[in-house]
Write a protein that holds these residues in place. Structure first.
Motif, mmCIF file in Angstrom:
data_model
loop_
_atom_site.group_PDB
_atom_site.id
_atom_site.type_symbol
_atom_site.label_atom_id
_atom_site.label_comp_id
_atom_site.label_asym_id
_atom_site.label_seq_id
_atom_site.Cartn_x
_atom_site.Cartn_y
_atom_site.Cartn_z
ATOM 1 N N SER A 168 0.851 -1.181 0.000
ATOM 2 C CA SER A 168 0.000 0.000 0.000
ATOM 3 C C SER A 168 0.893 1.239 0.000
ATOM 4 C CB SER A 168 -0.893 -0.005 1.236
ATOM 5 O OG SER A 168 -1.550 1.238 1.402
ATOM 6 N N TYR A 169 0.476 2.266 -0.743
ATOM 7 C CA TYR A 169 1.260 3.490 -0.782
ATOM 8 C C TYR A 169 0.368 4.656 -1.193
ATOM 9 C CZ TYR A 169 1.331 2.757 -5.880
ATOM 10 O OH TYR A 169 0.973 2.562 -7.193
ATOM 11 N N ARG A 170 0.878 5.862 -1.013
ATOM 12 C CA ARG A 170 0.186 7.056 -1.500
ATOM 13 C C ARG A 170 0.942 7.613 -2.692
ATOM 14 N NH1 ARG A 170 0.401 12.342 2.013
ATOM 15 N NH2 ARG A 170 2.331 12.594 0.824
ATOM 16 N N ASN A 196 -3.504 16.240 -1.491
ATOM 17 C CA ASN A 196 -3.820 16.068 -2.919
ATOM 18 C C ASN A 196 -3.158 14.786 -3.409
ATOM 19 O OD1 ASN A 196 -4.700 16.395 -5.512
ATOM 20 N ND2 ASN A 196 -3.468 18.204 -5.964
ATOM 21 N N GLY A 197 -3.686 13.655 -2.940
ATOM 22 C CA GLY A 197 -3.061 12.380 -3.277
ATOM 23 C C GLY A 197 -4.077 11.255 -3.293
ATOM 24 N N GLN A 198 -3.598 10.090 -3.694
ATOM 25 C CA GLN A 198 -4.473 8.928 -3.828
ATOM 26 C C GLN A 198 -3.818 7.698 -3.203
ATOM 27 O OE1 GLN A 198 -4.658 9.692 -8.234
ATOM 28 N NE2 GLN A 198 -6.822 9.180 -7.941
ATOM 29 N N ALA A 199 -4.627 6.879 -2.540
ATOM 30 C CA ALA A 199 -4.152 5.603 -2.025
ATOM 31 C C ALA A 199 -4.103 4.594 -3.162
ATOM 32 C CB ALA A 199 -5.077 5.109 -0.914
ATOM 33 N N ALA A 200 -3.083 3.741 -3.150
ATOM 34 C CA ALA A 200 -2.884 2.797 -4.244
ATOM 35 C C ALA A 200 -2.330 1.486 -3.707
ATOM 36 C CB ALA A 200 -1.930 3.387 -5.287
ATOM 37 N N LEU A 201 -2.403 0.450 -4.546
ATOM 38 C CA LEU A 201 -1.922 -0.880 -4.194
ATOM 39 C C LEU A 201 -1.089 -1.475 -5.310
ATOM 40 C CD1 LEU A 201 -5.123 -2.563 -2.671
ATOM 41 C CD2 LEU A 201 -3.002 -2.070 -1.433
ATOM 42 N N TRP A 257 -6.993 3.588 -5.655
ATOM 43 C CA TRP A 257 -8.362 3.222 -5.269
ATOM 44 C C TRP A 257 -9.104 4.328 -4.548
ATOM 45 C CZ3 TRP A 257 -9.807 2.760 -0.103
ATOM 46 C CH2 TRP A 257 -8.774 2.633 0.842
ATOM 47 N N THR A 258 -8.434 5.427 -4.199
ATOM 48 C CA THR A 258 -9.133 6.591 -3.667
ATOM 49 C C THR A 258 -8.932 7.776 -4.593
ATOM 50 O OG1 THR A 258 -7.322 7.503 -2.316
ATOM 51 C CG2 THR A 258 -8.722 5.795 -1.306
ATOM 52 N N SER A 259 -9.844 8.727 -4.505
ATOM 53 C CA SER A 259 -9.823 9.919 -5.340
ATOM 54 C C SER A 259 -9.384 11.135 -4.534
ATOM 55 C CB SER A 259 -11.219 10.165 -5.916
ATOM 56 O OG SER A 259 -11.282 11.413 -6.590
ATOM 57 N N THR A 288 -10.792 -0.462 -7.705
ATOM 58 C CA THR A 288 -9.400 -0.047 -7.849
ATOM 59 C C THR A 288 -9.054 0.117 -9.324
ATOM 60 O OG1 THR A 288 -8.761 -1.150 -5.806
ATOM 61 C CG2 THR A 288 -7.003 -0.704 -7.406
ATOM 62 N N GLY A 289 -8.456 1.265 -9.645
ATOM 63 C CA GLY A 289 -8.041 1.543 -11.013
ATOM 64 C C GLY A 289 -9.091 2.173 -11.881
ATOM 65 N N SER A 290 -10.331 2.312 -11.388
ATOM 66 C CA SER A 290 -11.362 2.919 -12.238
ATOM 67 C C SER A 290 -12.286 3.820 -11.419
ATOM 68 C CB SER A 290 -12.159 1.845 -12.992
ATOM 69 O OG SER A 290 -12.757 0.922 -12.103
ATOM 70 N N THR A 291 -13.327 3.274 -10.812
ATOM 71 C CA THR A 291 -14.260 4.069 -10.008
ATOM 72 C C THR A 291 -13.696 4.199 -8.601
ATOM 73 O OG1 THR A 291 -16.096 3.151 -11.281
ATOM 74 C CG2 THR A 291 -16.634 4.291 -9.231
ATOM 75 N N LEU A 292 -13.242 5.389 -8.250
ATOM 76 C CA LEU A 292 -12.466 5.559 -7.027
ATOM 77 C C LEU A 292 -13.333 5.965 -5.844
ATOM 78 C CD1 LEU A 292 -9.380 7.439 -8.532
ATOM 79 C CD2 LEU A 292 -9.786 4.975 -8.341
ATOM 80 N N VAL A 293 -12.936 5.505 -4.654
ATOM 81 C CA VAL A 293 -13.574 5.909 -3.407
ATOM 82 C C VAL A 293 -13.270 7.389 -3.169
ATOM 83 C CG1 VAL A 293 -13.672 5.534 -0.925
ATOM 84 C CG2 VAL A 293 -13.350 3.581 -2.475
#
Length: 485
Positions: free
Chosen positions: A201-203, A209-214, A228-230, A308-313
């Motif tokens: 997991s990382y930002r 102004n960032g997004q969580a990702a995997l 996965w976040t917007s 994840t990767g499309s419709t973001l939380v």
């Protein structure tokens, strides 16, 4: 206190968590209200030993913290009869050590990288891939590039057949074996999925102004699963509005049923949402979970809120908030979380309660003077509860939450204090079990080995002594406590 979902035999259940090797196990569930394992005993913590990891570890204060002791890093991990620790030595070399469980002697090696800047965010995090027995390190990043190194296969799954030398680690890379991820990388955290894959997991982006990702490692190669976040959407409170933000995670935890649980808090980009510029723009405690290893996301009610990767939380997603709080109370980001034996989520948050002030004007001074921890948890009926832990933080920094084999809860606070509550009381009978404030001389935050609690019921945490000077190296320790098993 109860909250509506949208308002304000075995200690091995957590073997899947934070880089430990292991599989899901079944648990007897008792207590209809909490959905937890029957608590046969209350909490206790008996000190076993204290060891010196490094008598002269790197020391500088940045963002009110130390680079070797941030609660959000995977700085300690246990598997296969050994415990592993990572830190920066006085010469800035990234260092990794191991010891046999029950032992007091650490063997140390450096991995060929030196810390690039005096920034306490640039931590080292360690993870273990069970499919090939490698130790992985990601390090030295804050909204920048990152550095990655991995060991030879079998180093941690078959430690007796490998010497503990620098030769067991590969060259330092600026990608994950060619997978670049992002040039604005921060907050690496490892976890092993029930499928046996190592997830990172990382930002991506920057604070506010960032997004969580995997990303995910399957034993042969890395893949970037994506954000996965917007960062977008409008948040408005009584003071003003903000159009950008990031979600800070309190952690990532798999339950024994394979569900991935994540709590977090939003940080807004615009200071207009604060009552005073000296505060924090953090607001609300939110919760999501995934039943497909982080590919899709649901809120507490089970409604889909992202892919994840499309419709973001996003901040406008429905049903995310489980404890509502505006930005005026210096709510801390990246505190802690856990999952109990009934696969129910728990979070630890902290902020300045309204009885002290409705407007924190200096978040460091305000939190040090008035902040309190709060335990937030969901029962089997789907109701959220929150209880104040009646012990002052006396610090601007973070605490960590641990559950033992009986679901008793332990809060490991700054300066090496352990406060606990029993599952049988529904976590209301908080009491101080250990206070190392005057004896440990710990700077503040500590790093807990969550994986070891599940393996042998030992609570280990790493702490660094306050330096005698501004940048004078100081001792780095591991202290161990036996919990009920």
């Amino acid at each position: 206190m109860s909250l509506s979902p949208n308002s304000p035999d075995s200690p091995n259940r957590r073997n899947l968590l934070r880089g430990a090797i292991g599989g899901a196990v079944a648990f007897a569930v008792g207590g209809a209200a909490a959905g937890r394992a029957t608590a046969a005993t209350g909490p206790s913590a008996t000190q076993i030993s204290t060891t010196v990891l490094d008598s002269t570890a790197l020391y500088f204060v940045s963002y009110n913290g130390l680079v070797n002791n941030n609660a959000f890093q995977n700085g300690l991990v246990t598997t296969g009869g050994y415990q592993y620790a990572v830190w920066y030595a006085a010469d800035r070399n990234a260092t990794v050590a191991r010891r046999a469980l029950g032992g007091t002697t650490w063997s140390k090696v450096t991995v060929g990288h030196t810390l690039s800047t005096d920034d306490s965010h640039n931590v080292i995090s360690a993870g273990i891939s069970p499919s090939d027995g490698r130790l992985h390190l990601v390090m030295d990043s804050h909204s920048s590039g990152y550095y990655y190194v991995k060991s030879v296969a079998g180093l941690v799954s078959n430690p007796a057949s490998h010497s503990w030398t620098a030769a067991q680690f590969g060259s330092v890379q600026t990608s994950l074996d060619g997978v670049a991820l992002t040039s604005t990388f921060t907050y690496p955290q490892f976890i092993v999925s029930p499928a046996g894959k190592l997830q990172l997991s990382y930002r991506t982006g920057v604070s506010g102004n960032g997004q969580a990702a995997l990303a995910e490692y399957d034993g042969s190669s890395w893949a970037n699963l994506g954000n996965w976040t917007s960062a977008t959407g409008t948040y408005t409170d009584t003071h003003g509005s903000s159009a950008a933000r990031n979600l800070y995670l309190h952690g990532l935890d798999y339950g024994s049923d394979g569900t991935l649980h994540i709590f977090g808090t939003w940080r807004e980009n615009a200071g207009a949402v604060m009552c005073n510029s000296g505060g924090l723009t953090n607001h609300d405690t939110v919760y999501v979970h995934s039943t497909d290893y982080g590919r899709t996301w649901k809120n507490s009610a089970g409604t889909s809120v992202g892919t994840t990767g499309s419709t973001l939380v996003s901040v406008t997603s429905t049903g995310l908030v489980v404890d509502s709080l505006n930005p005026d109370h210096a709510l801390m980001n990246q505190e802690s979380q856990a999952v109990d034996s009934g696969n129910l989520p728990h979070a630890l948050i902290s902020y300045v309660p309204g009885r002290f002030t409705q407007c924190v004007t200096d978040y460091v001074a305000g939190r040090t003077a008035y902040a309190r921890p709060f335990h937030v948890w969901k029962d089997s009926a789907g109701t959220w509860h929150k209880t104040e832990v009646p012990v002052a933080m006396n610090s601007s920094q973070r605490s960590q939450l641990v559950l033992d084999a009986y679901d008793n809860a332990y809060v490991v606070m700054p300066y090496g204090r352990i406060v606990a509550a029993s599952a049988s009381s529904s976590w209301t009978d908080w009491t101080v079990l250990y206070d190392g404030t005057s004896t440990l001389n710990a700077f503040g935050e500590v790093v807990v080995d969550h994986s070891r609690v599940s393996i042998d019921g030992v609570l280990s945490f790493m702490y660094q002594e306050t330096s005698s000077g501004t940048t004078t190296p100081s001792p780095l320790h591991i202290i161990d406590f036996q919990l009920p098993v």
